[in-house]
Enzyme design. Structure first.
Site, short mmCIF file in Angstrom:
data_model
loop_
_atom_site.label_atom_id
_atom_site.label_comp_id
_atom_site.label_asym_id
_atom_site.label_seq_id
_atom_site.Cartn_x
_atom_site.Cartn_y
_atom_site.Cartn_z
NE ARG A 1 -5.94 0.23 12.08
CZ ARG A 1 -5.74 0.66 11.66
NH1 ARG A 1 -3.78 1.15 11.64
NH2 ARG A 1 -4.59 -0.66 10.87
CG MET B 1 10.97 22.75 -1.52
SD MET B 1 10.51 24.34 -2.58
CE MET B 1 9.61 24.98 -1.84
CE1 TYR C 1 15.44 30.72 3.31
CE2 TYR C 1 15.08 28.36 3.43
CZ TYR C 1 15.40 29.63 3.04
OH TYR C 1 14.76 29.72 1.56
CE LYS D 1 -0.28 -0.54 4.38
NZ LYS D 1 -1.16 -1.00 6.12
#
Ligand SMILES: *Cc1c(COP(=O)(O)O)cnc(C)c1O
Length: 361
Positions: free
Chosen positions: A131, A304, A256, A35
């Site tokens: 669940r 990024m 950053y 999956k």
């Protein structure tokens, strides 16, 4: 020129890991879980390798199964959550997929459907994860209804899912196994419970079918080191290269937000890989990376397309040197611990941007 950020795939390792699962559960059939785009590795490339070796595949939804059938994957494929609406059922039959029944609504849809052929069903029991799955009190009645539905083949598999099989100190798995045994004892059906952690650490829960996912990709779901996980080999290596190098003075800040400050004169390597390639932005300074085979530490925020690494203690690092973010020599699980997540999330969130390169066919 190609950008060096790549997710390299060792397909021999993938096949090897399936063999590890088989050796650990020699009396069970193996359903390989592919999956979520094969846990981010590429569903098709993974399914093509595993289909000849596994007894069945499993996916989360019909869209994932359609893509595999369209590519010619002919082995049984289980829809782990069943269908999300009754209108999917004719396609389930047409594609000859296996169907999970996880609640009374899904069973009613099946009973009312008009299908080209009866379906192999897996009836899911909720033994404590809460669940998916039918409540213990309803299990026998829904099982009988499923067996008498002409839309279902006569022998459904009874299955359940573990919530904490990765944690050997928790009692929950023992309780789930006991309840599963109690519920299934009077019902003559094949049984299935084990995910990767179940395959690795709970041999009493292997039953007729095991359903490994994560371990096939060479990583361990176990909370601590486990001897049975030692034989696994990582399939994905996320790698790039040093594309910048500079000396900075003590007191200089990097990246950053200026979150990293040099405590000594330092050498900073810039590596062309970032959150746009699936490397997690939340990786803190200190997260390990492997530069030319040796450990170094992330320094400053992940951008990024780039990261910065403190290579002060690796004076021979040069532009172009190979950097491994996870995989060969550094497990994705170790990186994930620094980031506060699990390796499952890191590989599964890999974007299409980082090319998946088949390194070992
Ligand atoms: C995803 C999944 C698995 C595989 O779990 P891993 O921890 O990746 O081995 C098995 N069974 C079900 C029902 C699942 O949803």
């Amino acid at each position: 020129m190609t950008r060096p950020a790549q997710a390299r795939l060792d397909l021999a390792a993938l096949r090897h890991n399936l063999g590890v699962a088989r050796a650990l559960a020699p009396n069970s059939r193996v359903m390989a879980v592919v999956k979520a785009n094969g846990y981010g590795h590429g569903a098709l490339v993974v399914a093509q390798q595993l289909a000849p070796l596994a007894d069945a595949l499993a996916v989360a939804c019909i869209e994932e199964a359609v893509a595999l059938r369209e590519a010619g994957i002919a082995v049984p494929i289980l829809l782990l959550q069943g269908v999300f609406e009754a209108a999917e059922l004719p396609l389930v039959a047409e594609l000859d997929l296996w169907l999970s029944i996880t609640n009374a609504q899904q069973l009613a849809w099946l009973e009312e459907a008009s299908l080209a052929r009866p379906l192999q069903c897996w009836l899911k029991l909720d033994t404590g994860m809460h669940r998916l799955g039918v409540a213990p009190a309803e299990a026998a009645a829904l099982y009988r209804r499923l067996r008498s539905t002409p839309q279902a083949l006569p022998e459904p598999v009874l299955c359940t899912h573990f919530a904490a099989a990765d944690d050997l100190a928790s009692d929950q798995t023992r309780e789930q196994i006991a309840l599963f045994e109690q519920l299934t004892a009077p019902l003559p059906a094949p049984r299935s419970a084990a995910n990767s952690a179940g395959v690795l650490a709970w041999p009493e829960a292997h039953y007729d079918w095991v359903r490994p996912g994560y371990m096939l990709y060479g990583n361990s779901p176990m909370a601590g080191a486990h001897p049975n996980a030692r034989a696994l080999r990582p399939v994905m290596t996320l790698q790039s290269a040093v594309t910048g190098l500079r000396e900075v003075a003590a007191g200089a800040v990097v990246g950053y937000g200026a979150t990293w400050t040099a405590t000594r004169p330092s050498r900073i390597a810039t590596v062309s890989v970032g959150y746009g390639d699936g490397y997690p932005r939340h990786a803190p300074s200190g997260t390990p990376v492997v530069v030319k085979g040796r450990r170094a530490a992330l320094a400053g925020r992940v951008s990024m397309d780039m990261i910065t690494v403190d290579v002060t203690d690796l004076p021979d690092v040069r532009l172009g040197d190979r950097v491994v973010l996870w995989g060969e020599g550094l497990s994705v699980d170790e990186v994930a611990r620094h980031v506060g997540t699990i390796g499952y999330e890191l590989t599964t969130r890999m974007p299409a941007r980082a090319p998946r390169i088949v390194a070992t066919p």
